[in-house]
Scaffold this active site. Structure first.
Site, mmCIF file in Angstrom:
data_model
loop_
_atom_site.group_PDB
_atom_site.id
_atom_site.type_symbol
_atom_site.label_atom_id
_atom_site.label_comp_id
_atom_site.label_asym_id
_atom_site.label_seq_id
_atom_site.Cartn_x
_atom_site.Cartn_y
_atom_site.Cartn_z
ATOM 1 C CG HIS A 99 40.849 27.242 62.164
ATOM 2 N ND1 HIS A 99 42.215 27.262 62.366
ATOM 3 C CD2 HIS A 99 40.371 28.374 62.734
ATOM 4 C CE1 HIS A 99 42.539 28.347 63.057
ATOM 5 N NE2 HIS A 99 41.446 29.041 63.275
ATOM 6 C CD GLU A 134 39.983 30.535 66.201
ATOM 7 O OE1 GLU A 134 40.723 29.572 66.447
ATOM 8 O OE2 GLU A 134 40.413 31.625 65.799
ATOM 9 C CG HIS A 264 40.237 33.978 60.937
ATOM 10 N ND1 HIS A 264 40.013 32.681 60.553
ATOM 11 C CD2 HIS A 264 41.035 33.907 62.031
ATOM 12 C CE1 HIS A 264 40.623 31.853 61.387
ATOM 13 N NE2 HIS A 264 41.261 32.578 62.301
ATOM 14 N NE ARG A 283 50.589 29.876 60.615
ATOM 15 C CZ ARG A 283 50.726 28.697 61.212
ATOM 16 N NH1 ARG A 283 50.906 27.616 60.468
ATOM 17 N NH2 ARG A 283 50.684 28.607 62.524
#
Length: 408
Positions: A99, A134, A264, A283
């Site tokens: 991100h 997150e 991740h 991605r």
């Protein structure tokens, strides 16, 4: 205060049983259920259960932003809820992803707007101008790849696989055992022509097979991950990238905090995920979706990290355990009612005067607030507006509540 009906998201990597059983619905379901959203994201807002029927949380925020969010939260984040709560259930690996930072997200969103790329276009990288830190907390054993492993340990793994085709990369990392070496290896792999990947990926898979047959255990999880990813995504550079990342097994209650630039992939398990209210994902493989390699390389942080597991810290007389994260958009804690607290009304610690989302993951409790009373059972959630707090809890059995609020 109102009960929330979460929005179920169906993706191919989800589970036909986990979310259904968590919420007390029949299973298996007709389609894999991957996520259960409790929040005010425009893509799938949760619904408030009111005396007049269901109402979108987004509509409630729009009609009374200061009453729902509080003046301080509105001043910091505008008239929107800055965080999103999810229950995530992965039966198959998710895509390898990262991100952007707040600055990268704002710049990328403006850039793609100027290029007139529709926000819903499959080749769009930035669907909003926000970053997306997150936290994922395991509800059962949870498997993941997160962050670049310290280089000396990665060299040991590559040597243990005994793949001749990996020797050049072992030499490269040995000579540059830092973020620069990791960037060089990852960039080589993710930009490699497909014919090269069609040679290297099978060689690494063979090395993993031989390692497992040898009976050795030190890197068994890493070898199993290579085999699992290679079976689902043959010839994908993400299979190679897994060799560079920390392979983590979370026990229930343990978490991973994912700041900007952290590469991740969730592999398997069920967890509570709380994030900034954004949908920006870059991605890097293990997916048929859009992969923008130059943009991914621009945002990735290659700094090695040895310990990325986050554990809660007990505060406030042992009732509440807080997961320490730096994100301003959210704070996550767990309220546990057990022992001699069962059968008594307990004041939940007051963190601040903002809104709360309470998610019950075990047991049952009555929640009292200024605006009324609700009963939470496993799999159910409640919205507590800023006007409704503070809260009191009364449980008749051991109960666990995840509490998500705005960061202090």
């Amino acid at each position: 205060m109102h009960l929330l009906r979460g929005a179920v998201r169906t993706y191919a990597w989800g589970s036909r049983t986990a979310i259904a059983e968590f919420t007390g619905r029949p299973s298996p379901t007709a389609h894999p259920e991957a996520e259960l959203w409790f929040g005010a994201h425009p893509g799938d807002p949760a619904m408030l259960k009111t005396d007049d029927g269901e109402r979108s949380l987004i509509d409630a925020l729009r009609d009374d932003p200061e009453g729902q969010l509080g003046a301080a939260v509105c001043a910091r984040f505008g008239e929107t809820l800055p965080f999103l709560v999810k229950v995530l259930a992965a039966d198959e690996p998710l895509s390898l992803q990262a991100h952007p930072s707040a600055e990268q997200a704002a710049e990328g969103f403006e850039r793609e707007n100027k290029l007139q790329i529709p926000v819903s276009a499959p080749n769009r990288n930035y669907r909003d101008p926000s970053h997306k830190p997150e936290l994922i907390v395991a509800l059962d054993q949870f498997e993941a790849l997160a962050g670049f492993r310290p280089v000396p340990r990665t060299i040991e793994l590559m040597r243990a696989l005994a793949v001749t085709d990996l020797d050049p990369f072992v030499h490269l990392l040995s000579g540059q055992p830092d973020a620069g070496g990791l960037r060089a290896v990852f960039t080589t792999w993710i930009t490699a022509p497909q014919p090269d990947l069609d040679v290297l990926v099978p060689a690494v898979i063979d090395g993993a097979i031989n390692y497992m047959r040898s009976g050795k255990s030190e890197f068994a999880n890493e070898a199993k991950t290579v085999l699992e990813l290679g079976e689902r995504y043959p010839g994908d550079a993400g299979v190679l990238a897994s060799l560079l990342l920390n392979r983590i097994t979370l026990e229930p209650g343990e978490g991973i905090y994912l700041p900007a630039g952290n590469l991740h992939a969730y592999i398997n398990g069920v967890g509570v995920e709380v994030m900034a209210n954004s949908d920006n994902v870059l991605r890097g493989g293990l997916t048929p979706k859009h992969v923008d390699v130059p943009e991914l390389l621009r945002v990735l942080d290659f700094t090695p990290a040895a310990d990325v597991v986050v554990r809660s810290e007990v505060v406030e007389d042992g009732i509440e355990s807080l997961y320490p994260t730096p994100a301003p958009e959210f704070a996550v804690s767990v309220l546990r009612i057990d022992g001699d607290r069962i059968g008594h009304e307990i004041d939940a610690p007051t963190r601040h005067d903002g809104p709360q989302i309470l998610l019950c993951t075990e047991g049952s409790t009555v929640v009292h607030a200024k605006g009324g009373t609700v009963t939470l059972q496993k799999g159910s959630a409640a919205w507590v507006s800023a006007d409704d707090g503070p809260i009191r809890l009364a449980a008749t059995e051991p109960t666990t509540l995840f509490r998500s609020t705005v960061g202090i």
